[in-house]
Design an enzyme around this catalytic site. Structure first.
Site, short mmCIF file in Angstrom:
data_model
loop_
_atom_site.label_atom_id
_atom_site.label_comp_id
_atom_site.label_asym_id
_atom_site.label_seq_id
_atom_site.Cartn_x
_atom_site.Cartn_y
_atom_site.Cartn_z
N GLY A 31 -41.55 -11.35 -22.52
CA GLY A 31 -40.71 -12.23 -23.12
C GLY A 31 -41.07 -13.79 -23.34
O GLY A 31 -42.02 -14.05 -22.87
N LEU A 33 -41.47 -15.42 -25.80
CA LEU A 33 -43.03 -15.10 -26.64
C LEU A 33 -43.40 -16.34 -27.10
O LEU A 33 -42.69 -17.46 -27.71
CB LEU A 33 -42.41 -13.98 -27.64
CG LEU A 33 -41.95 -12.74 -27.20
CD1 LEU A 33 -41.70 -11.73 -28.46
CD2 LEU A 33 -42.93 -12.11 -26.45
N HIS A 37 -48.46 -13.96 -27.73
CA HIS A 37 -48.14 -12.76 -27.93
C HIS A 37 -48.07 -12.28 -29.35
O HIS A 37 -48.21 -10.89 -29.30
CB HIS A 37 -46.46 -12.63 -27.03
CG HIS A 37 -46.33 -13.23 -25.85
ND1 HIS A 37 -45.62 -14.21 -25.53
CD2 HIS A 37 -46.73 -12.35 -24.78
CE1 HIS A 37 -45.66 -14.14 -24.23
NE2 HIS A 37 -46.27 -13.30 -23.50
P1 AMP Z 1 -46.72 -11.91 -20.31
O1 AMP Z 1 -45.51 -12.03 -21.11
O2 AMP Z 1 -47.26 -13.30 -19.97
O3 AMP Z 1 -46.52 -10.94 -19.18
O4 AMP Z 1 -47.86 -11.59 -21.27
C1 AMP Z 1 -47.92 -10.33 -21.75
C2 AMP Z 1 -49.08 -9.85 -22.48
O5 AMP Z 1 -49.41 -11.18 -23.52
C3 AMP Z 1 -50.22 -9.90 -21.69
O6 AMP Z 1 -51.15 -8.68 -22.03
C4 AMP Z 1 -50.84 -11.18 -21.56
O7 AMP Z 1 -52.31 -10.94 -21.26
C5 AMP Z 1 -50.64 -11.54 -22.79
N1 AMP Z 1 -51.08 -13.01 -23.23
C6 AMP Z 1 -50.11 -13.98 -22.46
N2 AMP Z 1 -50.78 -15.09 -22.80
C7 AMP Z 1 -51.69 -14.97 -23.76
C8 AMP Z 1 -52.48 -15.96 -24.69
N3 AMP Z 1 -52.53 -17.13 -24.36
N4 AMP Z 1 -53.40 -15.32 -25.50
C9 AMP Z 1 -53.56 -13.89 -25.68
N5 AMP Z 1 -52.70 -12.97 -24.87
C10 AMP Z 1 -51.91 -13.42 -23.94
#
Ligand code: AMP
Length: 281
Positions: A31, A33, A37
């Site tokens: 979250g 987001l 995301h």
């Molecule tokens: P998180 O909410 O940070 O646990 O991330 C959820 C998903 O979003 C994971 O697969 C992360 O690798 C991806 N994610 C987070 N930040 C980025 C970003 N800047 N670019 C691409 N994917 C991301």
């Protein structure tokens, strides 16, 4: 976007969707987001008909003293953003829904891949990640699941889990989305003060320096890591945890660096732990 809070309701939705012959894409998140995301949703929509985005701040992957309690949470905003990006379901279960017994007695552990890089500094973190992702896979039964390359080690571990444990799911890894000045988007960027935000740019600058060293002919992992480390060490606002050149699948340090290998960095900016990486071109 329909918000679903229970595993039973999600299963009902998934069964109906599958019965209609529609493909399900899963995007697991914690979250708060951001555009990173949302671009995972865009990718999922190219591979699936119904997009389930899970929002769950997974206690199992936070260590003692980490930011579980203060991790940003704003489900209403998340729902609004997802509605604008064609997500179908926002799955936001309570902790008791995911861990009805409070904890798990059985979990997924990958010592060789999960104990290097970030795993050295966050013991138990990847066991928590793999366990919750395995649970989400069984709850949402997706045809494909999309993860971000920003979490390079996580992506390698999930690919390996899916292959070793025979999950019938296509794992898609999407590129890192950055702010205009190069900072990798992260929910944790919200913790940064204006001064810390400026210091954090050193991570991206360090990855650029590594790419430049590689382009100039440097092909030893230590040499390329040193080029990146020099930039980070020149920024007093950053405390480095690691700078390493690794194969992005095996996470091993190669003997000679080649195109496709990854430079991965992690460090603290103030109290905020940030990671980033770059695939050498
Ligand atoms: P998180 O909410 O940070 O646990 O991330 C959820 C998903 O979003 C994971 O697969 C992360 O690798 C991806 N994610 C987070 N930040 C980025 C970003 N800047 N670019 C691409 N994917 C991301």
């Amino acid at each position: 976007v329909i918000t679903i809070g229970t595993v039973a309701k999600l299963r009902e939705y998934v069964a109906g969707t599958r019965a209609d012959g529609r493909r399900i894409g899963l995007v697991p998140t914690m979250g708060a987001l951001h555009e990173g995301h949302l671009q995972l949703c865009d990718v999922a929509r190219r591979h699936a008909d119904a997009i389930v985005v899970s929002v769950f701040v997974n206690p199992l992957q936070f260590g003692p003293g980490e930011d579980f309690d203060r991790y940003p949470r704003d489900l209403e905003r998340d729902a609004r953003l997802l509605a604008g990006r064609g997500a179908t379901v926002l799955f936001a279960p309570d902790r008791s829904e995911v861990y009805p017994d409070g904890a798990v007695a059985v979990s997924v552990h990958a010592p060789a891949l999960g104990d290097v890089l970030c795993g050295r500094f966050r013991p138990g973190h990847f066991e928590g990640v793999l366990t919750v992702v395995a649970k989400l896979f069984n709850m949402a039964r997706p045809h494909c699941a999309v993860f971000g390359r920003k979490d390079l080690q996580q992506a390698a571990l999930i690919r390996r889990m899916v292959s070793d444990l025979n999950f019938d799911i296509d794992v898609i890894v999407a590129p890192t989305v950055r702010e205009a000045d190069g900072l990798a988007m992260s929910s944790r960027n919200a913790y940064l003060s204006a001064a810390e935000r400026r210091s954090a740019l050193a991570l991206h600058a360090a990855l650029n320096a590594a790419e430049q060293a590689f382009m100039a002919g440097e092909n030893s992992p230590a040499g390329i890591a040193a080029a990146a480390a020099a930039i980070l060490e020149a920024e007093p606002g950053v405390t480095v945890q690691y700078v390493e050149v690794v194969d992005p699948e095996s996470l091993l340090v190669p003997r000679r660096v080649e195109r496709g290998h990854a430079v991965a960095v992690a460090g603290y900016v103030g109290k905020t732990r940030l990671i980033d990486n770059h695939i050498l071109e």
